[in-house]
Structures are given as structure tokens and as C-alpha cells.
Write a protein that holds these residues in place. Sequence first.
Motif, PDB file in Angstrom:
ATOM      1  N   SER A 203     -10.093   0.707  11.784  1.00 54.83           N
ATOM      2  CA  SER A 203      -9.542  -0.272  10.830  1.00 54.83           C
ATOM      3  C   SER A 203      -8.017  -0.247  10.869  1.00 54.83           C
ATOM      4  CB  SER A 203      -9.933   0.132   9.401  1.00 54.83           C
ATOM      5  OG  SER A 203     -10.871  -0.694   8.848  1.00 54.83           O
ATOM      6  N   ILE A 204      -7.476   0.973  10.829  1.00 51.52           N
ATOM      7  CA  ILE A 204      -6.026   1.122  10.791  1.00 51.52           C
ATOM      8  C   ILE A 204      -5.399   0.664  12.102  1.00 51.52           C
ATOM      9  CG2 ILE A 204      -4.189   2.857  10.775  1.00 51.52           C
ATOM     10  CD1 ILE A 204      -5.798   4.324   8.632  1.00 51.52           C
ATOM     11  N   SER A 205      -6.053   1.021  13.229  1.00 45.49           N
ATOM     12  CA  SER A 205      -5.427   0.643  14.501  1.00 45.49           C
ATOM     13  C   SER A 205      -5.453  -0.877  14.667  1.00 45.49           C
ATOM     14  CB  SER A 205      -6.094   1.351  15.665  1.00 45.49           C
ATOM     15  OG  SER A 205      -7.416   0.897  15.778  1.00 45.49           O
ATOM     16  N   ARG A 206      -6.430  -1.535  14.096  1.00 47.44           N
ATOM     17  CA  ARG A 206      -6.506  -2.996  14.235  1.00 47.44           C
ATOM     18  C   ARG A 206      -5.642  -3.737  13.215  1.00 47.44           C
ATOM     19  NH1 ARG A 206     -11.191  -3.335  12.822  1.00 47.44           N
ATOM     20  NH2 ARG A 206     -10.828  -5.057  11.415  1.00 47.44           N
ATOM     21  N   GLN A 207      -5.642  -3.215  11.974  1.00 41.99           N
ATOM     22  CA  GLN A 207      -5.019  -3.978  10.881  1.00 41.99           C
ATOM     23  C   GLN A 207      -3.677  -3.424  10.428  1.00 41.99           C
ATOM     24  OE1 GLN A 207      -9.193  -5.232   8.645  1.00 41.99           O
ATOM     25  NE2 GLN A 207      -7.865  -3.798   7.603  1.00 41.99           N
ATOM     26  N   GLY A 208      -3.419  -2.165  10.807  1.00 42.87           N
ATOM     27  CA  GLY A 208      -2.184  -1.527  10.335  1.00 42.87           C
ATOM     28  C   GLY A 208      -2.282  -1.101   8.884  1.00 42.87           C
ATOM     29  N   ARG A 209      -3.445  -1.222   8.272  1.00 42.67           N
ATOM     30  CA  ARG A 209      -3.684  -0.784   6.897  1.00 42.67           C
ATOM     31  C   ARG A 209      -5.189  -0.704   6.657  1.00 42.67           C
ATOM     32  NH1 ARG A 209      -1.815  -2.808   2.638  1.00 42.67           N
ATOM     33  NH2 ARG A 209       0.202  -3.481   3.443  1.00 42.67           N
ATOM     34  N   ALA A 210      -5.602  -0.141   5.537  1.00 42.85           N
ATOM     35  CA  ALA A 210      -7.040  -0.093   5.247  1.00 42.85           C
ATOM     36  C   ALA A 210      -7.280  -0.099   3.741  1.00 42.85           C
ATOM     37  CB  ALA A 210      -7.668   1.155   5.864  1.00 42.85           C
ATOM     38  N   LEU A 211      -8.373  -0.767   3.368  1.00 45.70           N
ATOM     39  CA  LEU A 211      -8.893  -0.661   2.000  1.00 45.70           C
ATOM     40  C   LEU A 211     -10.320  -0.142   2.125  1.00 45.70           C
ATOM     41  CD1 LEU A 211      -9.020  -1.159  -1.092  1.00 45.70           C
ATOM     42  CD2 LEU A 211      -9.707  -3.517  -0.581  1.00 45.70           C
ATOM     43  N   VAL A 212     -10.535   1.066   1.609  1.00 47.10           N
ATOM     44  CA  VAL A 212     -11.875   1.680   1.647  1.00 47.10           C
ATOM     45  C   VAL A 212     -12.521   1.439   0.290  1.00 47.10           C
ATOM     46  CG1 VAL A 212     -13.122   3.863   1.851  1.00 47.10           C
ATOM     47  CG2 VAL A 212     -11.054   3.468   3.218  1.00 47.10           C
ATOM     48  N   VAL A 213     -13.785   0.985   0.285  1.00 49.41           N
ATOM     49  CA  VAL A 213     -14.493   0.788  -0.988  1.00 49.41           C
ATOM     50  C   VAL A 213     -15.739   1.672  -1.004  1.00 49.41           C
ATOM     51  CG1 VAL A 213     -15.671  -0.865  -2.487  1.00 49.41           C
ATOM     52  CG2 VAL A 213     -13.595  -1.559  -1.256  1.00 49.41           C
ATOM     53  N   PHE A 214     -15.746   2.641  -1.913  1.00 48.27           N
ATOM     54  CA  PHE A 214     -16.908   3.525  -2.119  1.00 48.27           C
ATOM     55  C   PHE A 214     -17.489   3.239  -3.500  1.00 48.27           C
ATOM     56  CE2 PHE A 214     -16.299   7.469   0.835  1.00 48.27           C
ATOM     57  CZ  PHE A 214     -16.238   6.641   1.933  1.00 48.27           C
ATOM     58  N   ASN A 215     -18.703   3.697  -3.707  1.00 48.10           N
ATOM     59  CA  ASN A 215     -19.376   3.449  -4.996  1.00 48.10           C
ATOM     60  C   ASN A 215     -20.235   4.674  -5.330  1.00 48.10           C
ATOM     61  OD1 ASN A 215     -22.317   1.489  -5.775  1.00 48.10           O
ATOM     62  ND2 ASN A 215     -20.761   2.160  -7.212  1.00 48.10           N
ATOM     63  N   PHE A 216     -19.531   5.799  -5.601  1.00 50.00           N
ATOM     64  CA  PHE A 216     -20.236   7.043  -5.925  1.00 50.00           C
ATOM     65  C   PHE A 216     -19.700   7.583  -7.236  1.00 50.00           C
ATOM     66  CE2 PHE A 216     -20.025   6.933  -1.216  1.00 50.00           C
ATOM     67  CZ  PHE A 216     -21.385   6.808  -0.962  1.00 50.00           C
ATOM     68  N   PRO A 217     -20.492   8.249  -8.035  1.00 52.53           N
ATOM     69  CA  PRO A 217     -21.905   8.573  -7.824  1.00 52.53           C
ATOM     70  C   PRO A 217     -22.829   7.374  -8.068  1.00 52.53           C
ATOM     71  CG  PRO A 217     -21.152   9.433  -9.939  1.00 52.53           C
ATOM     72  CD  PRO A 217     -19.932   8.853  -9.256  1.00 52.53           C
ATOM     73  N   CYS A 218     -24.113   7.590  -7.746  1.00 53.97           N
ATOM     74  CA  CYS A 218     -25.186   6.613  -8.002  1.00 53.97           C
ATOM     75  C   CYS A 218     -24.934   5.303  -7.271  1.00 53.97           C
ATOM     76  CB  CYS A 218     -25.355   6.356  -9.490  1.00 53.97           C
ATOM     77  SG  CYS A 218     -25.601   7.827 -10.470  1.00 53.97           S
ATOM     78  N   HIS A 219     -24.698   5.426  -5.991  1.00 56.46           N
ATOM     79  CA  HIS A 219     -24.404   4.275  -5.137  1.00 56.46           C
ATOM     80  C   HIS A 219     -25.482   3.193  -5.237  1.00 56.46           C
ATOM     81  CE1 HIS A 219     -24.633   2.451  -0.962  1.00 56.46           C
ATOM     82  NE2 HIS A 219     -23.347   2.272  -1.226  1.00 56.46           N
ATOM     83  N   ASN A 220     -25.032   1.954  -5.381  1.00 49.25           N
ATOM     84  CA  ASN A 220     -25.923   0.798  -5.304  1.00 49.25           C
ATOM     85  C   ASN A 220     -25.777   0.238  -3.887  1.00 49.25           C
ATOM     86  OD1 ASN A 220     -27.347  -1.563  -5.585  1.00 49.25           O
ATOM     87  ND2 ASN A 220     -25.889  -2.545  -6.975  1.00 49.25           N
ATOM     88  N   PRO A 221     -26.827   0.195  -3.094  1.00 54.05           N
ATOM     89  CA  PRO A 221     -28.237   0.279  -3.461  1.00 54.05           C
ATOM     90  C   PRO A 221     -28.955   1.596  -3.168  1.00 54.05           C
ATOM     91  CG  PRO A 221     -28.037  -0.680  -1.282  1.00 54.05           C
ATOM     92  CD  PRO A 221     -26.632  -0.333  -1.725  1.00 54.05           C
TER      93      PRO A 221
END
Length: 438
Positions: free
Chosen positions: A182-200
Motif C-alpha cells: 500500500s505504502i509503496s504504491r500510494q505513499g501513504r496508508a489508512l488501515v481499518v481494523f475492527n477489534f475486538p468482536c470483528h464483524n463479520p
Amino acid sequence: MNDALTTDRISHLIDAAIDRPGDDPIFSLNNEAKARAAAGEDILNATIGALMEDDGRLCVMPAVFDAYSSVPPSKAAAYAPIAGDPPFLRAVIEDTFGSRTSDAGTFASRSVAVATAGGTGALHHAIVNFLDPGQALLTTEYYWTPYKIIANHTRRAVETFEMFDDAGRFNLKAFEESLTWSISRQGRALVVFNFPCHNPTGYSLDDEEWAGVANIVREAGRRAPVAFLNDLAYARYGVDGSESWTEHLETMAETAVVLVAWSASKTFAQYGARIGALVALAADADERERIANAISFSCRGTWSNCNHLGILAITELLINAELRSRVDAERAGLIEALGARVEVFNREAESLGLDYPRYEGGFFVSLFTPDAELTAATMRAEGVYIVPMKGAVRVALCSTPTPAIPRLVAALKRGIEAAGGVAQAASDANDKRGNATS
Ligand SMILES: Cc1ncc(COP(=O)(O)O)c(C=O)c1O
């Protein structure tokens, strides 16, 4: 009249909007299940993502309504400040880091926040402020579909990485490789996690997995601007210790901006109130000010101000000691009832050798299947509704009555077998989850 506008060939819509799907697949399944139940069939509907009593009523927390009625009408009726009332923002920041970390005070003093229309609004603001148009956020291969809707709607995209390794644990290697890409392509990154109890999937990272994630985020943040967002939609329903991510904040915040999508929807069983917040933790004071300005600008550029009655009532629930202890006790009752369902599910599913990730608590769990559409269709023929995804089906235990769980699990087994999935020997399935928890 312009002839072009009267023909079938021309739409008033712009190209990007012309083929938007008008229905949400989960709501369509839910409607079908309800129609069959109304026609007298014995339907088990495990698609609904809201916590329900065993008798099918929506769970509510009475203290929340007392908080609503304590708000003076003249305040509730006035516009909220664009970024949200400062006491609400302070209370949300305190609730996010609060008692859950030894360094809460430091994190709070390094955080800014705005009120948003639910966690959904927080995700929107993160996506438009931490990615350029054309860039992609990075999330797990199983994810809440609106991430993609929000990204596409704002001319961004979603990229995913393989979520589990062969042992059924969180795939740190795949995460690291994808973040690097992601970083090598975009020069930046936004990571989205959903823990605890990840949906789905229902998965919660353990402390060792969080430590691995935090190191990867810190190292990536040395190379480019990295924003790491944790979507806390279901966080209050995790088992003790599942929020240990806050113990790794310091590591991530060394180089990255840490964002939190905070939501009252599940926390206070107030899905309709549309109250949430985007919290941003940034080490540098100038950067914090820039972020506060940018996300406040996004509020003005979308909904202007949020539901003021909701903001004021939720503030009371967070800061008024009496209301807070009542609402915490009411929530504890709901968590206990949900926990009982999780226990029955794990017992039944393990005895049938079904293949699914570690599941300790939360609204949903997913089961792996080679053909999710076929599994779902087979189950629908038996009157059991779940949500198919690529490679798995999502089951909403939050809306499944406890006595119906054995029927649900038996239908899952038949649905997965019909799709060519092979149930493991019960002992293998246990071993896999046993490894996962170590
Ligand atoms: C993973 C996840 N994130 C965020 C949300 C947002 O919920 P809300 O906008 O109601 O806070 C939901 C709601 O279902 C969800 O499942």
C-alpha cells in the motif's frame, strides 16, 4: 423540452451514480425471512445485526431513556456545535482510553475528536481525510461491506489481506506485506481494523497479535504517513482482556496517527440515535490541530451538526456517576445473555466439527465454506437465514434466540456439507481453536 432527456438512453445521473444498487443484500434477506414468517413458516432469522431478546424484542437499556428525559428541551432543540459539544468529546476520549490503559491521561491529552453520525460517520471522515481520491484503505479480507460503500462513494477503494494463517491465527505476515505494498504504491496508508468482536468473523486479537500489529504499524509509519483506525463498534461486548490494544497504543503512536471510530449504537443499544465520534491520537501538537480542523471541516461539509439530544444524553451516560453505573449494569446483563448464546454455539459447533475462527463474544461469528451462496440457499430451503460472503457465511447470534441455536448449527452443518465443505473431526476443530487462543 430537450429530446435527449426524454429518451431511455440518457440519465440525469452522473456515470458514477447510474448503476448504484438500491437495496442492501442483508436487508433484502431479512425482508424475505420476515415475509415467510408472516406467512406462517417456522423461520430462523440470523441475519439481523442488532441485539434481540429471546422473544424477538429489541434489547434496550432503560437508563438511556432516563438520560434522554433529563436533557432540557431548550438545549436539546438547539444546534450542537459543529464538532460536537466539548464535554461530549472529552467524555468519549476518556471512554476510549479511560480505565483501559495505564497511560490514559497522556493519550487523552494527545487526542482530538469530533462528533459524527455514528461510527459510520467517523469512518467517512477518516477515509476522506487520510486518503486521496483513487487510493485504497487496507482491511481484512472479511469486513463490514459499508467500508467499501463509503470508500467508493468518496472515490476511494478497499484493499484486503488474508486474515487468518494456517493455524487460524491473525495473519501478521499478510498484513505486513499488504501494508508495505500500500505504502509503496500510494505513499501513504489508512488501515481499518475492527477489534475486538470483528464483524463479520467474531474474532478478537489477543495480546500477542496486538503486539505484532503495533510493531508493524510503527515500522510502516517510519516510511510514510500511516493512519491506523480501530473501529470500536462492538468493543464493549468483548471478553475481559480483549481491549488490550490500548496497551500497544504507545508503540503505534510513535510514528502513526491512531484513529478510533467510537459509536453509541451498540454500546448503548441506540442504533437509531446516530451518535458516534472520530478520535485522533497524534503525538505532534501542530498535527493535532490540523487534524482537528480537517475533521471538523468534514462535519460542516456533510451533516453540519449531529443530533444534539443524542449527544447531550450520551454525555450524561458517560459522565454522570449514577446513570453510568446503571447503564453499565444494564449492559452487563445483555453481555451475559449474549455470552450464554456464544457458549451454546461453541459447544454445538465444536461437537459437529464446524470450521470457524476463535469466537469468545460479540454479535457475529462466521463459518468457512467453499460455496457460501450454496450454503445459504440450502439453509434457506430449511427456513434458516444467514448472510453469505466470499468463503464464509455470517451468523448473527445477537438476534438468534438461545433455544434456536442447536437448529441453527445443525442447518449450518448441512449447508456447508451441501457446498462440499467437510466438517473436521471435532477434535481437530478444537485443536485449531485451542492453538489460536494460546
Ligand atoms: C463493523 C461496523 N462498524 C461500524 C458500524 C457503524 O455503526 P453506526 O454507524 O451505527 O455506529 C457497524 C454497524 O453495523 C459495524 O458493523
